[in-house]
Design a protein around this motif. Structure first.
Motif, PDB file in Angstrom:
ATOM      1  N   PHE A   1       0.827  -1.204   0.000  1.00  0.00           N
ATOM      2  CA  PHE A   1       0.000   0.000   0.000  1.00  0.00           C
ATOM      3  C   PHE A   1       0.866   1.261   0.000  1.00  0.00           C
ATOM      4  O   PHE A   1       0.654   2.181  -0.797  1.00  0.00           O
ATOM      5  N   GLN A   2       1.852   1.321   0.887  1.00  0.00           N
ATOM      6  CA  GLN A   2       2.726   2.491   0.978  1.00  0.00           C
ATOM      7  C   GLN A   2       3.522   2.690  -0.308  1.00  0.00           C
ATOM      8  O   GLN A   2       3.692   3.810  -0.784  1.00  0.00           O
ATOM      9  N   ARG A   3       4.013   1.599  -0.880  1.00  0.00           N
ATOM     10  CA  ARG A   3       4.806   1.705  -2.106  1.00  0.00           C
ATOM     11  C   ARG A   3       3.967   2.209  -3.281  1.00  0.00           C
ATOM     12  O   ARG A   3       4.422   3.043  -4.082  1.00  0.00           O
ATOM     13  N   LEU A   4       2.737   1.735  -3.380  1.00  0.00           N
ATOM     14  CA  LEU A   4       1.868   2.180  -4.469  1.00  0.00           C
ATOM     15  C   LEU A   4       1.499   3.652  -4.345  1.00  0.00           C
ATOM     16  O   LEU A   4       1.457   4.385  -5.335  1.00  0.00           O
ATOM     17  N   VAL A   5       1.249   4.102  -3.102  1.00  0.00           N
ATOM     18  CA  VAL A   5       0.856   5.500  -2.897  1.00  0.00           C
ATOM     19  C   VAL A   5       2.028   6.443  -3.134  1.00  0.00           C
ATOM     20  O   VAL A   5       1.907   7.447  -3.855  1.00  0.00           O
ATOM     21  N   GLU A   6       3.181   6.147  -2.546  1.00  0.00           N
ATOM     22  CA  GLU A   6       4.320   7.052  -2.641  1.00  0.00           C
ATOM     23  C   GLU A   6       4.920   7.096  -4.041  1.00  0.00           C
ATOM     24  O   GLU A   6       5.462   8.118  -4.452  1.00  0.00           O
ATOM     25  N   ASN A   7       4.833   6.007  -4.787  1.00  0.00           N
ATOM     26  CA  ASN A   7       5.385   5.968  -6.148  1.00  0.00           C
ATOM     27  C   ASN A   7       4.339   6.274  -7.216  1.00  0.00           C
ATOM     28  O   ASN A   7       4.654   6.209  -8.409  1.00  0.00           O
ATOM     29  N   CYS A   8       3.117   6.594  -6.762  1.00  0.00           N
ATOM     30  CA  CYS A   8       2.017   6.884  -7.696  1.00  0.00           C
ATOM     31  C   CYS A   8       1.860   5.762  -8.724  1.00  0.00           C
ATOM     32  O   CYS A   8       1.616   6.017  -9.918  1.00  0.00           O
ATOM     33  N   ALA A   9       2.023   4.535  -8.277  1.00  0.00           N
ATOM     34  CA  ALA A   9       1.953   3.381  -9.171  1.00  0.00           C
ATOM     35  C   ALA A   9       0.528   2.915  -9.417  1.00  0.00           C
ATOM     36  O   ALA A   9       0.301   2.053 -10.269  1.00  0.00           O
ATOM     37  N   ALA A  10      -0.426   3.433  -8.689  1.00  0.00           N
ATOM     38  CA  ALA A  10      -1.828   3.051  -8.876  1.00  0.00           C
ATOM     39  C   ALA A  10      -2.703   4.256  -8.548  1.00  0.00           C
ATOM     40  O   ALA A  10      -2.301   5.155  -7.802  1.00  0.00           O
ATOM     41  N   SER A  11      -3.886   4.255  -9.134  1.00  0.00           N
ATOM     42  CA  SER A  11      -4.813   5.354  -8.860  1.00  0.00           C
ATOM     43  C   SER A  11      -5.287   5.282  -7.418  1.00  0.00           C
ATOM     44  O   SER A  11      -5.607   4.204  -6.911  1.00  0.00           O
ATOM     45  N   CYS A  12      -5.294   6.430  -6.755  1.00  0.00           N
ATOM     46  CA  CYS A  12      -5.712   6.450  -5.358  1.00  0.00           C
ATOM     47  C   CYS A  12      -6.427   7.761  -5.060  1.00  0.00           C
ATOM     48  O   CYS A  12      -6.210   8.776  -5.723  1.00  0.00           O
ATOM     49  N   SER A  13      -7.295   7.715  -4.089  1.00  0.00           N
ATOM     50  CA  SER A  13      -8.007   8.908  -3.619  1.00  0.00           C
ATOM     51  C   SER A  13      -7.746   9.042  -2.127  1.00  0.00           C
ATOM     52  O   SER A  13      -7.710   8.045  -1.399  1.00  0.00           O
ATOM     53  N   ILE A  14      -7.560  10.268  -1.673  1.00  0.00           N
ATOM     54  CA  ILE A  14      -7.219  10.538  -0.281  1.00  0.00           C
ATOM     55  C   ILE A  14      -8.376  11.286   0.371  1.00  0.00           C
ATOM     56  O   ILE A  14      -8.859  12.286  -0.167  1.00  0.00           O
ATOM     57  N   LEU A  15      -8.815  10.783   1.509  1.00  0.00           N
ATOM     58  CA  LEU A  15      -9.903  11.427   2.236  1.00  0.00           C
ATOM     59  C   LEU A  15      -9.445  12.794   2.719  1.00  0.00           C
ATOM     60  O   LEU A  15      -8.385  12.920   3.331  1.00  0.00           O
ATOM     61  N   ASP A  16     -10.238  13.804   2.455  1.00  0.00           N
ATOM     62  CA  ASP A  16      -9.878  15.157   2.865  1.00  0.00           C
ATOM     63  C   ASP A  16     -10.799  15.689   3.964  1.00  0.00           C
ATOM     64  O   ASP A  16     -10.773  16.880   4.271  1.00  0.00           O
TER      65      ASP A  16
END
Length: 404
Positions: A144-159
């Motif tokens: 999970f951390q690797r995908l988010v930090e490397n932008c390797a997958a689409s993700c949405s962040i709760l704001d």
């Protein structure tokens, strides 16, 4: 060779003869166990297949399957037989990548949803013979951390945060400014102490009734922590660190007594015990507080609400008391950024920190401490509103609960 029959055993025999008998007996027994295991192997395999078939049949009938990652790995054959379409992984940052990948080896899987916080604590790696986390730090990086930090997958962040008051949210809001601008939900202003207790169906009706009655007596109807003026406070306890009675983790008896005293004060002011959680970075401190609470005639807080910071990740409570324990500057374990975020982001209404401010604000005798702790102390020293008491000091500013 000496016979291994029990009748040959005698205490009058010499030590060498007795040792020969023991070794012979172990050899014969080992041969028998190996022989029985070979005979039973086919029966065990057959039983396992039948159990897997039954599990697969029950899983196929289920619309939703819930399991831990390790539990799903152990029942992988049944999971594959159920042919799931999608998989949702909660607290994904706490799962090691090899363990998670073993669960994902399901051909029918078409959709994967990972939910978590990549800024909170990663998975724990048990150091068996040497500290694997220090020699191979990448082993703690989750998928999970690797995908988010490397932008390797689409993700949405709760704001939007719905858990805590804005005053508490402000303590960690800065840590996420590079990825999202966090807003406070309106419901955080109206939430009151004991809301979780009143909604919990496991709590008896009499306890819920008493909790509601005590809350209504407090100022603002439970919207504020009774008995203490600030809702967020750093109690600067001047004490020395020692060792716990069990294990090698740190302990601080003066700070522990102050923590137990604060718990008793809050309970006497009308706060239900179930609305209070005590967390600490050290297991030794947790055990010490549990032991001190048990010595009380009526233990105000259950042991279920006393936990280490790492184990408390993913939980929450109305009031959280954080005991830092450490009195030596430069403690990387206490000042770790991820552990700081977990410690300061799980209280809904009130957060009280007990420790030495100089310890977390100084990296050593010569240099400053971690930026997140320095910023927190600076923000607490400046009152949020004019005329309001400071939120850091060597004495806890208490008040009359009904007349704030």
């Amino acid at each position: 060779a000496v016979s291994s029959e029990p009748s040959q055993w005698a205490w009058k025999s010499s030590r060498e003869e007795r040792w020969e008998l023991v070794c012979a007996f172990i050899e014969v027994t080992t041969e028998r166990v190996i022989e029985f295991s070979r005979v039973a192997e086919d029966f065990v395999d057959s039983a396992r297949k039948k159990l897997a078939e039954k599990s697969a049949t029950s899983l196929k009938k289920a619309r939703v399957i819930g399991a831990t990652v390790v539990g799903a790995t152990r029942r992988l054959h049944a999971l594959r037989a159920s042919e799931p379409f999608a998989m949702i992984v909660e607290e994904a940052c706490e799962n090691l990548e090899p363990t998670l990948l073993s669960v994902l080896s399901v051909r029918s899987l078409c959709k994967l949803e990972l939910i978590g916080d990549h800024r909170q604590l990663p998975a724990f790696v048990n150091p068996c013979w040497f500290n694997v986390q220090m020699t191979n730090p990448s082993i703690k990086v989750s998928l999970f951390q690797r995908l988010v930090e490397n932008c390797a997958a689409s993700c949405s962040i709760l704001d939007v945060r719905r858990r805590m008051r804005g005053e508490i949210c402000a303590l960690t809001r800065v840590e996420y400014e590079d990825v999202v601008k966090i807003q406070d939900e309106k419901c955080t202003v109206t939430q009151r102490i004991s809301d979780r207790v009143l909604r919990d169906v496991r709590v008896s009706a009499s306890v819920r009734k008493m909790a509601k009655s005590e809350r209504d007596k407090c100022a603002e109807g439970g919207k504020l922590v009774p008995g203490v003026l600030p809702q967020v406070y750093f109690w600067d306890v001047d004490s020395e660190q020692g060792r716990a009675a069990v294990g090698i983790s740190g302990c601080n008896m003066i700070e522990a007594r102050a923590c137990v005293g604060l718990i008793k004060c809050l309970v006497q002011c009308g706060v239900p015990a179930a609305a209070i959680a005590v967390i600490s970075p050290y297991k030794g401190r947790v055990l010490t507080i549990m032991r001190m609470l048990r010595k009380e005639k009526s233990s105000p807080v259950s042991n279920d609400f006393v936990s280490t910071v790492d184990r408390y990740q993913g939980d929450e409570n109305d009031i959280v008391i954080l005991s830092l324990v450490s009195t030596q500057p430069g403690n990387r374990f206490v000042t770790l950024r991820n552990r700081f975020i977990v410690s300061a982001s799980h209280a809904r209404i009130g957060l009280f920190i007990l420790g030495k401010s100089k310890v977390v604000s100084n990296r050593s005798v010569q240099g400053p401490g971690p930026s997140h702790w320095v910023r927190l102390l600076r923000d607490l020293e400046s009152s949020p509103n004019s005329g309001e008491t400071t939120r850091i000091g060597k004495a806890l500013p208490i008040c009359c609960p009904p007349h704030r």
